[in-house]
Enzyme design. Structure first.
Site, short mmCIF file in Angstrom:
data_model
loop_
_atom_site.label_atom_id
_atom_site.label_comp_id
_atom_site.label_asym_id
_atom_site.label_seq_id
_atom_site.Cartn_x
_atom_site.Cartn_y
_atom_site.Cartn_z
N ASP A 194 3.68 7.46 0.01
CA ASP A 194 4.62 8.43 0.49
C ASP A 194 5.04 9.33 -0.50
OD1 ASP A 194 6.73 9.72 2.15
OD2 ASP A 194 7.09 7.73 3.37
N SER B 152 -12.06 -2.81 1.94
CA SER B 152 -13.04 -3.87 2.55
C SER B 152 -13.54 -3.53 3.98
CB SER B 152 -12.52 -5.04 2.40
OG SER B 152 -11.47 -5.26 3.17
N GLY C 293 -7.63 -14.61 2.57
CA GLY C 293 -6.56 -14.98 3.50
C GLY C 293 -6.96 -16.00 4.68
N ARG C 294 -7.38 -15.42 5.83
CA ARG C 294 -7.51 -16.21 7.00
C ARG C 294 -8.55 -17.46 6.89
NH1 ARG C 294 -9.14 -11.12 10.53
NH2 ARG C 294 -9.49 -10.61 8.33
N LYS D 70 0.88 -1.14 0.02
CA LYS D 70 -0.13 -0.13 0.05
C LYS D 70 0.82 1.39 -0.07
CE LYS D 70 -3.86 -2.11 2.17
NZ LYS D 70 -3.54 -3.65 2.63
P1 BMP Z 1 -8.46 -12.10 5.25
O1 BMP Z 1 -9.02 -12.72 3.75
O2 BMP Z 1 -7.81 -12.73 6.08
O3 BMP Z 1 -9.45 -11.03 5.80
O4 BMP Z 1 -7.26 -11.03 4.41
C1 BMP Z 1 -7.18 -9.95 3.53
C2 BMP Z 1 -6.12 -9.42 3.00
O5 BMP Z 1 -6.44 -8.66 2.04
C3 BMP Z 1 -5.27 -9.00 4.24
O6 BMP Z 1 -3.71 -8.99 3.71
C4 BMP Z 1 -5.48 -7.48 4.13
O7 BMP Z 1 -4.61 -6.59 4.80
C5 BMP Z 1 -5.71 -7.15 2.75
N1 BMP Z 1 -6.79 -6.09 2.33
C6 BMP Z 1 -7.91 -6.13 2.72
O8 BMP Z 1 -8.52 -6.84 3.50
N2 BMP Z 1 -8.86 -5.31 2.51
C7 BMP Z 1 -8.53 -4.25 1.56
O9 BMP Z 1 -9.28 -3.28 1.19
C8 BMP Z 1 -7.17 -4.00 1.03
C9 BMP Z 1 -6.19 -5.01 1.12
O10 BMP Z 1 -4.94 -5.30 0.81
#
Ligand code: BMP
Length: 260
Positions: free
Chosen positions: A88, A141, A229-230, A85
């Protein structure tokens, strides 16, 4: 081949548009490395790319453990995305991008809030020179996304009032971004943004599973790639979880109405 085309080829080859977010809860570097390596190996048949975040870069180091995982992904033909992300001034942004590209990443995620001149221009320039990709955040998100991405802004050029995310979608087109991140938790935003971005800038949707987003709704609304992810990395059976997401997305893509 551009990053955008490399992603298309990888998805076609894997018959999957699933991007694994290789995020793990904190642990010792040794355990994190071993778990990531195993996860990648078991999940790789069901994914088309891997997204890394600070979860691994900070404890493992970019040119140490992470670089080995990048090689592992590349050996399976999987493009890799660094979710840094970038946000800067241009000189710093260029150096950040160069480090990630030199380590082997195929694309970086950047934040359009910093603008073009002395902002993201150097990142796009570096990516062009090194034949890598840049994906822009357009609507995140999480719950508070509306506070920034959803606010009304008056554009300097036309004096028209628009939503911040609409302006970012226009920038993604104008700057030649390889992708736009739009949260799967907001299918209506995906739909709206897909009508601006069309297939020129594919939508990457995180937020599926752990954050409450639904993969079928993201498909129907116009997302191309699904970041999970998770819901995979912490599942009892990560390979099965990935396969289930892949199948659900493929089924929904087959039934997607042609107007999307
Ligand atoms: P998870 O499915 O565990 O919620 O992970 C989502 C991943 O996507 C994380 O690495 C998070 O930092 C990234 N992410 C997100 O969830 N929402 C966004 O809007 C942008 C992201 O990069």
């Amino acid at each position: 081949m551009s990053f955008k085309l490399r992603m298309e080829a990888a998805a076609e080859n894997a018959r999957s548009n699933l991007v694994l977010a290789l995020d793990l809860p904190p642990n010792t570097p040794e355990k994190l490395f071993a778990t990531s390596k195993n996860l990648l190996e078991t999940v790789q048949p069901h994914i088309c790319a891997v997204k890394f975040n600070r979860h691994l870069i900070l404890p493992l180091g970019l040119f140490d453990g992470v670089q080995q995982l990048l090689k592992q992904a590349q050996n399976h033909g999987l493009p890799t995305i660094m979710d840094c992300k970038i946000n800067d001034i241009g000189n710093t942004n260029r150096i950040i991008a160069e480090h990630y590209f030199q380590a082997g990443f195929d694309a970086v995620i950047a934040n359009p809030f910093v603008g073009w001149e002395e902002g993201l221009h150097p990142v796009f320039e570096t990516a062009d020179q090194m034949n890598r990709g840049v994906i822009l955040l357009v609507y995140m998100s999480h719950k508070g996304a509306w506070e920034g991405y959803g606010q009304n802004v008056v554009t300097k050029k036309t004096g028209k009032s628009l939503r911040q995310y609409e302006v970012f979608a226009e920038k993604a087109l104008a700057w030649g971004a390889d992708g736009a991140v739009v949260g799967a938790t907001y299918p209506e935003k995906i739909r709206e943004l897909h009508s601006i971005l069309t297939e020129k800038v594919p939508i990457y949707s995180p937020g599926i599973g752990a954050q409450g987003g639904n993969i079928e709704a993201a498909v129907r609304s116009g997302s191309t790639y699904f970041i999970v992810g998770r819901a995979i990395t912490q599942a009892e059976n990560p390979s099965q979880a990935a396969e289930n997401f892949k199948r659900a997305a493929n089924m929904a893509r087959r039934n997607r109405p042609c107007e999307v």
